[in-house]
Design an enzyme around this catalytic site. Structure first.
Site, mmCIF file in Angstrom:
data_model
loop_
_atom_site.group_PDB
_atom_site.id
_atom_site.type_symbol
_atom_site.label_atom_id
_atom_site.label_comp_id
_atom_site.label_asym_id
_atom_site.label_seq_id
_atom_site.Cartn_x
_atom_site.Cartn_y
_atom_site.Cartn_z
ATOM 1 N N LYS A 93 0.865 -1.185 0.000
ATOM 2 C CA LYS A 93 0.000 0.000 0.000
ATOM 3 C C LYS A 93 0.900 1.233 0.000
ATOM 4 O O LYS A 93 1.778 1.371 0.850
ATOM 5 C CB LYS A 93 -0.906 -0.001 1.235
ATOM 6 C CG LYS A 93 -1.676 1.316 1.439
ATOM 7 C CD LYS A 93 -2.703 1.234 2.568
ATOM 8 C CE LYS A 93 -3.288 2.618 2.886
ATOM 9 N NZ LYS A 93 -4.283 2.596 3.982
ATOM 10 N N LYS A 137 -10.027 12.960 8.106
ATOM 11 C CA LYS A 137 -9.684 12.510 9.458
ATOM 12 C C LYS A 137 -9.744 13.694 10.412
ATOM 13 O O LYS A 137 -9.371 14.805 10.047
ATOM 14 C CB LYS A 137 -8.270 11.913 9.478
ATOM 15 C CG LYS A 137 -8.175 10.547 8.819
ATOM 16 C CD LYS A 137 -6.764 9.982 8.921
ATOM 17 C CE LYS A 137 -6.613 8.695 8.155
ATOM 18 N NZ LYS A 137 -7.345 7.562 8.714
ATOM 19 N N ARG A 146 -7.641 -0.087 0.517
ATOM 20 C CA ARG A 146 -8.169 -1.299 -0.118
ATOM 21 C C ARG A 146 -8.578 -1.004 -1.573
ATOM 22 O O ARG A 146 -8.526 -1.897 -2.413
ATOM 23 C CB ARG A 146 -9.345 -1.860 0.698
ATOM 24 C CG ARG A 146 -10.532 -0.967 0.780
ATOM 25 C CD ARG A 146 -11.475 -1.349 1.907
ATOM 26 N NE ARG A 146 -10.979 -0.951 3.230
ATOM 27 C CZ ARG A 146 -11.603 -1.181 4.368
ATOM 28 N NH1 ARG A 146 -12.756 -1.830 4.372
ATOM 29 N NH2 ARG A 146 -11.100 -0.776 5.520
HETATM 30 N N1 BES Z 1 -4.424 4.335 6.784
HETATM 31 C C1 BES Z 1 -5.593 4.086 7.527
HETATM 32 C C2 BES Z 1 -5.409 2.987 8.575
HETATM 33 C C3 BES Z 1 -4.487 3.313 9.713
HETATM 34 C C4 BES Z 1 -4.954 3.851 10.876
HETATM 35 C C5 BES Z 1 -3.139 3.022 9.613
HETATM 36 C C6 BES Z 1 -4.097 4.134 11.926
HETATM 37 C C7 BES Z 1 -2.278 3.302 10.655
HETATM 38 C C8 BES Z 1 -2.760 3.842 11.806
HETATM 39 C C9 BES Z 1 -6.722 3.643 6.606
HETATM 40 O O1 BES Z 1 -6.704 4.188 5.341
HETATM 41 C C10 BES Z 1 -7.996 4.118 7.233
HETATM 42 O O2 BES Z 1 -8.196 5.284 7.325
HETATM 43 N N2 BES Z 1 -8.820 3.156 7.637
HETATM 44 C C11 BES Z 1 -10.052 3.445 8.273
HETATM 45 C C12 BES Z 1 -11.098 2.540 7.658
HETATM 46 C C13 BES Z 1 -12.518 2.906 8.032
HETATM 47 C C14 BES Z 1 -12.908 4.218 7.390
HETATM 48 C C15 BES Z 1 -13.434 1.797 7.565
HETATM 49 C C16 BES Z 1 -9.903 3.170 9.756
HETATM 50 O O3 BES Z 1 -9.198 2.218 10.132
HETATM 51 O O4 BES Z 1 -10.445 3.938 10.549
HETATM 52 ZN ZN ZN Z 2 -4.842 4.738 4.634
HETATM 53 MG MG MG Z 3 -7.750 6.070 5.237
#
Ligand code: BES
Ligand code: ZN
Ligand code: MG
Length: 483
Positions: free
Chosen positions: A249, A261, A335
Protein backbone atom coordinates in the site's frame (compact mmCIF):
# COMPACT_ATOMS: atom_id res chain seq x y z
CA UNK A 1 28.73 1.72 11.20
CA UNK A 2 30.75 -1.31 10.18
CA UNK A 3 30.29 -4.75 11.73
CA UNK A 4 32.99 -7.36 11.20
CA UNK A 5 33.79 -10.83 12.45
CA UNK A 6 37.03 -11.41 14.33
CA UNK A 7 38.69 -14.48 15.76
CA UNK A 8 39.69 -13.10 19.12
CA UNK A 9 39.16 -10.31 21.62
CA UNK A 10 41.13 -7.26 20.50
CA UNK A 11 39.19 -4.11 21.32
CA UNK A 12 39.33 -2.44 24.69
CA UNK A 13 35.62 -2.90 25.23
CA UNK A 14 33.93 -6.27 25.42
CA UNK A 15 30.18 -6.93 25.25
CA UNK A 16 28.86 -10.17 26.77
CA UNK A 17 25.26 -11.40 26.72
CA UNK A 18 23.96 -13.08 29.85
CA UNK A 19 20.63 -14.67 30.70
CA UNK A 20 18.79 -14.33 33.98
CA UNK A 21 20.23 -16.66 36.58
CA UNK A 22 23.25 -17.55 34.44
CA UNK A 23 26.15 -18.06 36.89
CA UNK A 24 29.09 -18.94 34.71
CA UNK A 25 30.57 -16.65 32.10
CA UNK A 26 30.05 -17.82 28.51
CA UNK A 27 32.74 -19.74 26.63
CA UNK A 28 35.42 -17.48 25.21
CA UNK A 29 35.23 -15.03 28.08
CA UNK A 30 38.75 -14.26 29.38
CA UNK A 31 39.46 -16.61 32.30
CA UNK A 32 41.42 -14.01 34.17
CA UNK A 33 38.45 -11.65 34.37
CA UNK A 34 35.87 -14.12 35.56
CA UNK A 35 36.33 -13.61 39.30
CA UNK A 36 36.50 -9.88 39.04
CA UNK A 37 33.40 -9.68 36.87
CA UNK A 38 31.47 -11.86 39.29
CA UNK A 39 32.18 -9.47 42.13
CA UNK A 40 31.38 -6.39 40.10
CA UNK A 41 28.22 -8.01 38.83
CA UNK A 42 26.98 -8.33 42.37
CA UNK A 43 27.95 -4.75 43.12
CA UNK A 44 26.00 -3.50 40.11
CA UNK A 45 22.99 -5.67 40.93
CA UNK A 46 23.03 -7.18 37.44
CA UNK A 47 20.38 -9.88 37.16
CA UNK A 48 20.40 -10.55 33.42
CA UNK A 49 16.91 -9.16 32.90
CA UNK A 50 16.06 -8.15 29.35
CA UNK A 51 17.15 -4.59 28.69
CA UNK A 52 19.48 -4.51 31.70
CA UNK A 53 23.08 -3.44 31.11
CA UNK A 54 25.97 -3.39 33.57
CA UNK A 55 29.18 -1.55 32.78
CA UNK A 56 32.26 -2.87 34.54
CA UNK A 57 35.59 -1.12 34.63
CA UNK A 58 38.31 -3.75 34.54
CA UNK A 59 41.57 -2.05 33.63
CA UNK A 60 43.64 -5.18 33.09
CA UNK A 61 44.09 -8.17 30.81
CA UNK A 62 43.57 -6.20 27.62
CA UNK A 63 39.98 -5.14 28.07
CA UNK A 64 39.19 -1.87 29.80
CA UNK A 65 35.45 -2.16 29.88
CA UNK A 66 33.09 -5.10 30.03
CA UNK A 67 29.41 -4.64 29.30
CA UNK A 68 27.05 -7.33 30.51
CA UNK A 69 23.80 -7.21 28.54
CA UNK A 70 20.72 -8.99 29.91
CA UNK A 71 18.78 -11.51 27.84
CA UNK A 72 15.93 -12.30 30.20
CA UNK A 73 14.79 -15.80 31.17
CA UNK A 74 16.94 -18.65 29.88
CA UNK A 75 13.99 -20.79 28.77
CA UNK A 76 12.60 -17.96 26.64
CA UNK A 77 15.72 -17.30 24.56
CA UNK A 78 15.16 -16.98 20.82
CA UNK A 79 17.06 -15.48 17.91
CA UNK A 80 15.15 -12.28 18.45
CA UNK A 81 16.29 -12.12 22.10
CA UNK A 82 19.84 -11.69 20.81
CA UNK A 83 18.74 -9.26 18.09
CA UNK A 84 17.08 -7.08 20.71
CA UNK A 85 19.99 -7.38 23.17
CA UNK A 86 22.50 -6.42 20.47
CA UNK A 87 20.47 -3.26 19.82
CA UNK A 88 20.34 -2.47 23.54
CA UNK A 89 24.13 -2.86 23.62
CA UNK A 90 24.68 -0.52 20.69
CA UNK A 91 22.45 2.16 22.17
CA UNK A 92 24.38 1.99 25.43
CA UNK A 93 27.77 2.09 23.70
CA UNK A 94 26.68 5.21 21.84
CA UNK A 95 25.50 6.83 25.03
CA UNK A 96 28.85 6.09 26.65
CA UNK A 97 30.71 7.32 23.54
CA UNK A 98 32.44 4.01 22.98
CA UNK A 99 33.42 3.81 19.31
CA UNK A 100 34.72 0.27 18.92
CA UNK A 101 33.92 -2.92 20.79
CA UNK A 102 34.12 -6.70 20.59
CA UNK A 103 30.87 -8.61 20.90
CA UNK A 104 31.33 -12.13 22.20
CA UNK A 105 29.28 -14.57 20.12
CA UNK A 106 27.11 -16.66 22.45
CA UNK A 107 27.08 -20.45 22.37
CA UNK A 108 24.55 -21.93 19.99
CA UNK A 109 23.99 -21.93 16.24
CA UNK A 110 26.85 -19.84 14.89
CA UNK A 111 25.14 -18.82 11.65
CA UNK A 112 21.78 -17.70 12.99
CA UNK A 113 23.27 -15.99 16.06
CA UNK A 114 25.82 -14.06 14.01
CA UNK A 115 23.07 -12.92 11.67
CA UNK A 116 20.64 -11.93 14.42
CA UNK A 117 23.29 -10.03 16.37
CA UNK A 118 24.52 -8.24 13.26
CA UNK A 119 20.96 -7.18 12.46
CA UNK A 120 20.40 -5.99 16.02
CA UNK A 121 23.62 -3.96 16.01
CA UNK A 122 22.89 -2.22 12.72
CA UNK A 123 19.17 -1.66 13.35
CA UNK A 124 19.84 -0.43 16.88
CA UNK A 125 22.23 2.21 15.55
CA UNK A 126 19.56 3.82 13.33
CA UNK A 127 17.73 7.05 14.04
CA UNK A 128 16.06 9.50 11.68
CA UNK A 129 17.87 12.80 12.21
CA UNK A 130 18.66 14.06 8.72
CA UNK A 131 16.45 17.12 9.17
CA UNK A 132 17.98 18.22 12.47
CA UNK A 133 20.34 21.14 11.88
CA UNK A 134 21.52 21.75 15.44
CA UNK A 135 25.16 21.31 16.36
CA UNK A 136 24.40 19.00 19.21
CA UNK A 137 23.17 16.47 16.69
CA UNK A 138 26.23 16.85 14.50
CA UNK A 139 28.46 16.08 17.40
CA UNK A 140 26.57 12.93 18.22
CA UNK A 141 28.91 10.04 18.61
CA UNK A 142 29.14 7.66 15.67
CA UNK A 143 30.14 4.08 16.31
CA UNK A 144 33.09 3.22 14.10
CA UNK A 145 33.26 -0.52 14.19
CA UNK A 146 32.04 -3.55 16.08
CA UNK A 147 33.49 -7.05 15.91
CA UNK A 148 31.51 -10.21 16.44
CA UNK A 149 34.11 -12.48 18.02
CA UNK A 150 33.88 -15.97 16.60
CA UNK A 151 31.11 -15.07 14.15
CA UNK A 152 30.41 -16.40 10.64
CA UNK A 153 31.36 -14.09 7.78
CA UNK A 154 28.60 -15.36 5.50
CA UNK A 155 25.91 -14.90 8.12
CA UNK A 156 27.22 -11.47 8.95
CA UNK A 157 26.93 -10.40 5.32
CA UNK A 158 23.35 -11.63 5.12
CA UNK A 159 22.50 -9.82 8.35
CA UNK A 160 24.01 -6.64 6.93
CA UNK A 161 21.88 -6.87 3.79
CA UNK A 162 18.68 -7.48 5.76
CA UNK A 163 19.28 -4.76 8.33
CA UNK A 164 20.32 -2.18 5.76
CA UNK A 165 17.29 -2.97 3.61
CA UNK A 166 15.03 -2.56 6.62
CA UNK A 167 16.74 0.74 7.44
CA UNK A 168 16.23 1.86 3.85
CA UNK A 169 12.50 1.17 4.24
CA UNK A 170 12.41 3.03 7.55
CA UNK A 171 14.11 6.11 6.15
CA UNK A 172 11.64 6.28 3.30
CA UNK A 173 8.64 5.88 5.63
CA UNK A 174 10.01 8.70 7.78
CA UNK A 175 10.16 11.12 4.84
CA UNK A 176 7.18 13.46 5.10
CA UNK A 177 4.47 14.03 2.51
CA UNK A 178 6.05 17.26 1.27
CA UNK A 179 9.11 15.26 0.22
CA UNK A 180 7.75 11.87 -0.78
CA UNK A 181 4.61 12.07 -2.91
CA UNK A 182 3.49 9.58 -5.58
CA UNK A 183 5.82 11.13 -8.17
CA UNK A 184 8.93 11.29 -5.98
CA UNK A 185 8.24 7.79 -4.64
CA UNK A 186 8.19 6.50 -8.21
CA UNK A 187 11.42 8.38 -8.94
CA UNK A 188 13.03 6.79 -5.89
CA UNK A 189 11.90 3.34 -7.08
CA UNK A 190 13.50 4.04 -10.45
CA UNK A 191 16.71 5.28 -8.86
CA UNK A 192 16.87 2.19 -6.66
CA UNK A 193 16.21 -0.14 -9.57
CA UNK A 194 18.98 1.47 -11.59
CA UNK A 195 21.40 1.18 -8.69
CA UNK A 196 20.56 -2.50 -8.21
CA UNK A 197 20.14 -3.54 -11.83
CA UNK A 198 16.43 -4.33 -11.52
CA UNK A 199 13.73 -3.70 -14.08
CA UNK A 200 11.38 -0.87 -13.12
CA UNK A 201 8.31 0.31 -14.98
CA UNK A 202 6.37 3.36 -13.78
CA UNK A 203 2.89 4.13 -15.15
CA UNK A 204 1.68 7.74 -14.97
CA UNK A 205 -1.89 8.94 -14.38
CA UNK A 206 -2.76 8.72 -18.08
CA UNK A 207 -1.50 5.16 -18.38
CA UNK A 208 -3.17 4.22 -15.08
CA UNK A 209 -6.54 5.21 -16.56
CA UNK A 210 -5.83 3.58 -19.92
CA UNK A 211 -4.98 0.30 -18.17
CA UNK A 212 -8.35 0.30 -16.46
CA UNK A 213 -7.06 1.12 -13.02
CA UNK A 214 -9.99 3.36 -12.17
CA UNK A 215 -9.69 2.43 -8.49
CA UNK A 216 -6.15 3.75 -7.99
CA UNK A 217 -6.96 6.76 -10.16
CA UNK A 218 -10.06 7.61 -8.11
CA UNK A 219 -8.19 7.62 -4.82
CA UNK A 220 -5.36 9.72 -6.25
CA UNK A 221 -7.26 12.28 -8.31
CA UNK A 222 -8.10 14.63 -5.42
CA UNK A 223 -4.45 15.46 -4.92
CA UNK A 224 -2.39 18.08 -6.76
CA UNK A 225 0.17 15.28 -7.22
CA UNK A 226 -1.28 12.54 -9.45
CA UNK A 227 -0.92 8.81 -8.69
CA UNK A 228 1.76 6.50 -10.01
CA UNK A 229 1.83 2.74 -10.48
CA UNK A 230 5.20 1.09 -9.88
CA UNK A 231 6.35 -2.37 -10.98
CA UNK A 232 9.84 -3.68 -10.09
CA UNK A 233 11.13 -7.04 -11.30
CA UNK A 234 13.97 -9.29 -10.19
CA UNK A 235 14.73 -12.28 -12.40
CA UNK A 236 17.37 -14.84 -11.43
CA UNK A 237 20.15 -15.76 -13.86
CA UNK A 238 19.30 -19.44 -13.69
CA UNK A 239 15.92 -21.11 -13.82
CA UNK A 240 13.46 -19.68 -11.29
CA UNK A 241 12.29 -22.16 -8.65
CA UNK A 242 9.20 -20.08 -7.90
CA UNK A 243 7.53 -16.76 -8.65
CA UNK A 244 6.24 -14.43 -5.94
CA UNK A 245 4.74 -10.94 -6.02
CA UNK A 246 4.95 -8.44 -3.16
CA UNK A 247 2.33 -5.70 -3.15
CA UNK A 248 2.57 -2.62 -0.92
CA UNK A 249 0.00 0.00 0.00
CA UNK A 250 1.55 3.30 -1.10
CA UNK A 251 -0.48 6.17 0.32
CA UNK A 252 2.17 8.87 0.61
CA UNK A 253 -0.31 10.73 2.81
CA UNK A 254 -3.77 9.77 4.01
CA UNK A 255 -5.86 12.77 5.05
CA UNK A 256 -8.99 10.64 4.78
CA UNK A 257 -10.14 12.52 1.67
CA UNK A 258 -13.66 14.00 1.83
CA UNK A 259 -14.29 11.79 4.87
CA UNK A 260 -11.48 13.78 6.38
CA UNK A 261 -9.68 12.51 9.46
CA UNK A 262 -10.26 14.53 12.60
CA UNK A 263 -7.78 15.93 15.09
CA UNK A 264 -4.85 13.78 15.87
CA UNK A 265 -5.85 10.88 13.61
CA UNK A 266 -4.23 12.58 10.64
CA UNK A 267 -0.88 12.83 12.42
CA UNK A 268 1.71 10.24 11.29
CA UNK A 269 -0.29 9.44 8.15
CA UNK A 270 2.91 9.89 6.13
CA UNK A 271 3.45 6.31 7.32
CA UNK A 272 0.54 5.09 5.16
CA UNK A 273 3.16 4.23 2.52
CA UNK A 274 4.88 1.71 4.84
CA UNK A 275 3.80 -1.30 2.79
CA UNK A 276 5.26 0.29 -0.35
CA UNK A 277 8.51 1.13 1.44
CA UNK A 278 8.74 -2.45 2.71
CA UNK A 279 8.36 -3.66 -0.89
CA UNK A 280 11.25 -1.44 -1.98
CA UNK A 281 13.32 -2.69 0.96
CA UNK A 282 12.56 -6.29 -0.02
CA UNK A 283 13.62 -5.67 -3.63
CA UNK A 284 16.86 -4.06 -2.41
CA UNK A 285 17.70 -7.13 -0.31
CA UNK A 286 16.68 -9.59 -3.04
CA UNK A 287 18.91 -7.84 -5.57
CA UNK A 288 21.86 -8.35 -3.20
CA UNK A 289 21.09 -11.93 -2.13
CA UNK A 290 20.22 -13.12 -5.65
CA UNK A 291 17.97 -16.12 -4.94
CA UNK A 292 16.79 -18.39 -7.79
CA UNK A 293 13.27 -17.05 -7.41
CA UNK A 294 11.44 -14.55 -9.61
CA UNK A 295 10.35 -11.63 -7.42
CA UNK A 296 8.04 -8.75 -8.35
CA UNK A 297 7.37 -5.60 -6.35
CA UNK A 298 4.12 -3.74 -7.00
CA UNK A 299 3.08 -0.36 -5.61
CA UNK A 300 0.02 1.76 -6.24
CA UNK A 301 1.17 5.21 -5.09
CA UNK A 302 -1.39 7.92 -4.37
CA UNK A 303 -2.15 10.76 -2.00
CA UNK A 304 -5.62 10.78 -0.43
CA UNK A 305 -6.77 14.40 -0.34
CA UNK A 306 -10.08 16.30 -0.22
CA UNK A 307 -10.65 18.72 -3.11
CA UNK A 308 -13.01 19.58 -5.93
CA UNK A 309 -11.58 16.73 -7.95
CA UNK A 310 -11.59 14.20 -5.12
CA UNK A 311 -13.59 10.97 -5.27
CA UNK A 312 -16.69 10.91 -3.09
CA UNK A 313 -18.80 8.65 -0.93
CA UNK A 314 -21.44 6.98 -3.19
CA UNK A 315 -19.10 6.89 -6.19
CA UNK A 316 -19.07 3.58 -8.05
CA UNK A 317 -15.72 2.63 -9.55
CA UNK A 318 -14.56 -0.22 -11.79
CA UNK A 319 -11.30 -1.93 -10.82
CA UNK A 320 -8.81 -3.50 -13.23
CA UNK A 321 -10.31 -6.99 -12.89
CA UNK A 322 -13.73 -5.66 -13.90
CA UNK A 323 -15.36 -5.71 -10.47
CA UNK A 324 -17.22 -2.62 -9.29
CA UNK A 325 -16.67 -0.89 -5.96
CA UNK A 326 -19.13 1.38 -4.19
CA UNK A 327 -17.47 3.99 -1.98
CA UNK A 328 -18.96 4.16 1.48
CA UNK A 329 -16.08 6.06 3.04
CA UNK A 330 -13.19 7.78 1.25
CA UNK A 331 -10.94 7.07 4.25
CA UNK A 332 -11.05 3.34 3.46
CA UNK A 333 -8.87 4.20 0.45
CA UNK A 334 -6.05 1.70 0.83
CA UNK A 335 -8.17 -1.30 -0.12
CA UNK A 336 -9.39 0.58 -3.23
CA UNK A 337 -5.84 1.21 -4.46
CA UNK A 338 -4.97 -2.40 -3.63
CA UNK A 339 -7.90 -3.64 -5.72
CA UNK A 340 -6.02 -2.56 -8.85
CA UNK A 341 -2.61 -3.57 -7.53
CA UNK A 342 -3.81 -7.09 -6.66
CA UNK A 343 -5.60 -7.42 -10.01
CA UNK A 344 -2.38 -6.45 -11.77
CA UNK A 345 -0.35 -8.81 -9.56
CA UNK A 346 -2.74 -11.67 -10.41
CA UNK A 347 -2.20 -11.05 -14.11
CA UNK A 348 1.49 -11.80 -13.60
CA UNK A 349 0.38 -15.36 -12.75
CA UNK A 350 2.62 -15.94 -9.74
CA UNK A 351 2.18 -18.92 -7.43
CA UNK A 352 2.10 -16.57 -4.43
CA UNK A 353 1.23 -12.99 -3.52
CA UNK A 354 1.98 -11.24 -0.23
CA UNK A 355 0.53 -7.79 0.28
CA UNK A 356 1.51 -5.45 3.09
CA UNK A 357 -0.73 -2.54 4.02
CA UNK A 358 -1.29 -0.10 6.86
CA UNK A 359 -4.92 -0.89 6.23
CA UNK A 360 -7.09 -0.58 9.34
CA UNK A 361 -7.16 0.94 12.79
CA UNK A 362 -9.40 -2.02 13.59
CA UNK A 363 -6.43 -4.38 13.31
CA UNK A 364 -4.65 -2.40 16.02
CA UNK A 365 -7.76 -2.60 18.20
CA UNK A 366 -7.81 -6.38 17.70
CA UNK A 367 -4.13 -7.24 18.12
CA UNK A 368 -2.42 -4.25 19.71
CA UNK A 369 0.04 -2.04 17.93
CA UNK A 370 2.99 -4.45 17.81
CA UNK A 371 1.45 -7.34 15.88
CA UNK A 372 0.46 -7.54 12.22
CA UNK A 373 -2.79 -9.21 11.25
CA UNK A 374 -2.29 -12.12 8.84
CA UNK A 375 -5.05 -13.19 6.45
CA UNK A 376 -4.81 -15.94 3.87
CA UNK A 377 -6.58 -18.19 1.39
CA UNK A 378 -4.01 -20.96 1.97
CA UNK A 379 -3.24 -22.33 5.43
CA UNK A 380 0.00 -24.05 4.41
CA UNK A 381 1.38 -20.82 2.97
CA UNK A 382 0.40 -19.04 6.20
CA UNK A 383 2.12 -21.68 8.33
CA UNK A 384 5.34 -21.29 6.34
CA UNK A 385 5.35 -17.51 6.72
CA UNK A 386 4.48 -17.72 10.42
CA UNK A 387 7.45 -20.05 10.97
CA UNK A 388 9.78 -17.55 9.33
CA UNK A 389 8.28 -14.68 11.34
CA UNK A 390 9.07 -16.53 14.57
CA UNK A 391 12.75 -16.37 13.65
CA UNK A 392 12.73 -12.75 12.51
CA UNK A 393 10.88 -11.58 15.59
CA UNK A 394 8.25 -9.79 13.51
CA UNK A 395 4.98 -10.55 15.28
CA UNK A 396 2.11 -11.78 13.10
CA UNK A 397 -1.20 -13.32 14.14
CA UNK A 398 -3.77 -14.94 11.90
CA UNK A 399 -7.35 -13.71 11.83
CA UNK A 400 -10.18 -15.71 10.22
CA UNK A 401 -11.51 -15.26 6.68
CA UNK A 402 -14.31 -17.84 6.86
CA UNK A 403 -17.06 -15.84 8.54
CA UNK A 404 -19.63 -15.82 5.73
CA UNK A 405 -22.13 -13.73 7.69
CA UNK A 406 -19.49 -11.06 8.17
CA UNK A 407 -18.66 -11.17 4.45
CA UNK A 408 -22.24 -10.07 3.71
CA UNK A 409 -21.43 -6.67 5.21
CA UNK A 410 -19.34 -5.74 2.17
CA UNK A 411 -21.95 -7.22 -0.20
CA UNK A 412 -24.76 -4.90 0.85
CA UNK A 413 -24.19 -2.49 -2.05
CA UNK A 414 -25.34 -1.26 -5.46
CA UNK A 415 -21.99 -2.48 -6.85
CA UNK A 416 -20.12 -5.78 -6.53
CA UNK A 417 -18.47 -4.81 -3.29
CA UNK A 418 -18.62 -2.00 -0.71
CA UNK A 419 -15.44 -0.45 0.64
CA UNK A 420 -16.36 -0.74 4.33
CA UNK A 421 -18.00 -3.44 6.37
CA UNK A 422 -19.09 -1.64 9.49
CA UNK A 423 -17.56 -1.18 12.91
CA UNK A 424 -17.03 -4.78 14.00
CA UNK A 425 -14.37 -7.01 12.48
CA UNK A 426 -13.07 -4.10 10.43
CA UNK A 427 -9.69 -5.72 9.72
CA UNK A 428 -11.41 -8.89 8.52
CA UNK A 429 -13.92 -7.21 6.21
CA UNK A 430 -11.03 -5.19 4.76
CA UNK A 431 -9.16 -8.42 4.03
CA UNK A 432 -12.32 -9.93 2.51
CA UNK A 433 -12.56 -6.89 0.26
CA UNK A 434 -8.99 -7.47 -0.94
CA UNK A 435 -9.68 -11.14 -1.63
CA UNK A 436 -12.17 -10.08 -4.33
CA UNK A 437 -9.20 -8.94 -6.41
CA UNK A 438 -6.93 -11.96 -6.05
CA UNK A 439 -7.38 -14.55 -8.78
CA UNK A 440 -8.36 -18.01 -7.65
CA UNK A 441 -5.52 -20.50 -7.64
CA UNK A 442 -2.98 -17.98 -6.38
CA UNK A 443 -1.82 -18.44 -2.79
CA UNK A 444 -2.24 -15.13 -1.05
CA UNK A 445 -1.36 -13.55 2.29
CA UNK A 446 -2.44 -10.12 3.40
CA UNK A 447 -0.49 -8.50 6.25
CA UNK A 448 -2.27 -5.61 7.95
CA UNK A 449 0.72 -3.72 9.33
CA UNK A 450 -1.14 -0.61 10.57
CA UNK A 451 0.24 -1.19 14.08
CA UNK A 452 3.81 -2.46 13.77
CA UNK A 453 4.78 -0.24 10.79
CA UNK A 454 5.28 2.68 13.17
CA UNK A 455 6.80 2.92 16.61
CA UNK A 456 5.77 5.66 18.98
CA UNK A 457 8.88 5.15 21.07
CA UNK A 458 12.38 3.76 20.93
CA UNK A 459 12.40 0.06 21.84
CA UNK A 460 15.06 -2.63 21.33
CA UNK A 461 16.06 -2.39 17.64
CA UNK A 462 13.28 0.07 16.84
CA UNK A 463 13.72 3.80 16.90
CA UNK A 464 10.89 6.31 16.98
CA UNK A 465 9.08 6.40 13.62
CA UNK A 466 8.95 3.96 10.72
CA UNK A 467 10.04 0.43 11.62
CA UNK A 468 10.54 -1.22 8.23
CA UNK A 469 8.33 -4.05 9.47
CA UNK A 470 7.89 -6.93 7.03
CA UNK A 471 11.15 -6.59 5.11
CA UNK A 472 13.12 -9.28 6.95
CA UNK A 473 10.28 -11.79 7.14
CA UNK A 474 9.45 -11.51 3.44
CA UNK A 475 13.08 -11.70 2.33
CA UNK A 476 13.76 -14.69 4.59
CA UNK A 477 10.68 -16.34 3.14
CA UNK A 478 11.99 -15.90 -0.40
CA UNK A 479 15.33 -17.36 0.70
CA UNK A 480 13.41 -20.40 1.99
CA UNK A 481 11.84 -20.80 -1.46
CA UNK A 482 15.37 -20.90 -2.89
CA UNK A 483 16.39 -23.88 -0.71
N1 BES B 1 -4.42 4.33 6.78
C1 BES B 1 -5.59 4.09 7.53
C2 BES B 1 -5.41 2.99 8.58
C3 BES B 1 -4.49 3.31 9.71
C4 BES B 1 -4.95 3.85 10.88
C5 BES B 1 -3.14 3.02 9.61
C6 BES B 1 -4.10 4.13 11.93
C7 BES B 1 -2.28 3.30 10.65
C8 BES B 1 -2.76 3.84 11.81
C9 BES B 1 -6.72 3.64 6.61
O1 BES B 1 -6.70 4.19 5.34
C10 BES B 1 -8.00 4.12 7.23
O2 BES B 1 -8.20 5.28 7.33
N2 BES B 1 -8.82 3.16 7.64
C11 BES B 1 -10.05 3.45 8.27
C12 BES B 1 -11.10 2.54 7.66
C13 BES B 1 -12.52 2.91 8.03
C14 BES B 1 -12.91 4.22 7.39
C15 BES B 1 -13.43 1.80 7.56
C16 BES B 1 -9.90 3.17 9.76
O3 BES B 1 -9.20 2.22 10.13
O4 BES B 1 -10.44 3.94 10.55
ZN1 ZN C 1 -4.84 4.74 4.63
MG1 MG D 1 -7.75 6.07 5.24
Amino acid sequence: MKVKVSDGIKAKTLVVFMAEGQDSMPAGFPEGLTKKVKKLKELEGFKGKEGQVAKLQVLEDGADLVYLVGLGKEDKLSEDTYRRAAAVAVKRLKKDKVQTADILLPEGDKESLTQAITEGLILGDYSFDKYKTSKEEEEKIRIKGLNVVGGSQKALEKGEVLANSQIYARSLVNEPGNVINPITLAQEAQRLAQELGLECRVYDEKEIQEMGMQALWSVGKGSATPPRFIHLTYKPEGKAKDKIVFVGKGLTFDSGGLNIKTGNFMRTMKMDKSGACAVLGIMKAIAALKPDVEVHGIIGAAENMPSGSAYRPDDIIKAKNGKTIEVDNTDAEGRITLADALSYASELKPSKIIDMATLTGACMVALGEYTAGLFTNDEEFARELKDVAKRTGERVWELPMDDERLRKHIKNTFADVLNTGGRYGGAITAAMFLQEFVDEGIKWIHLDIAGPAWSKEEYAYYSKGGTGFGVRTCVEYVMELDK
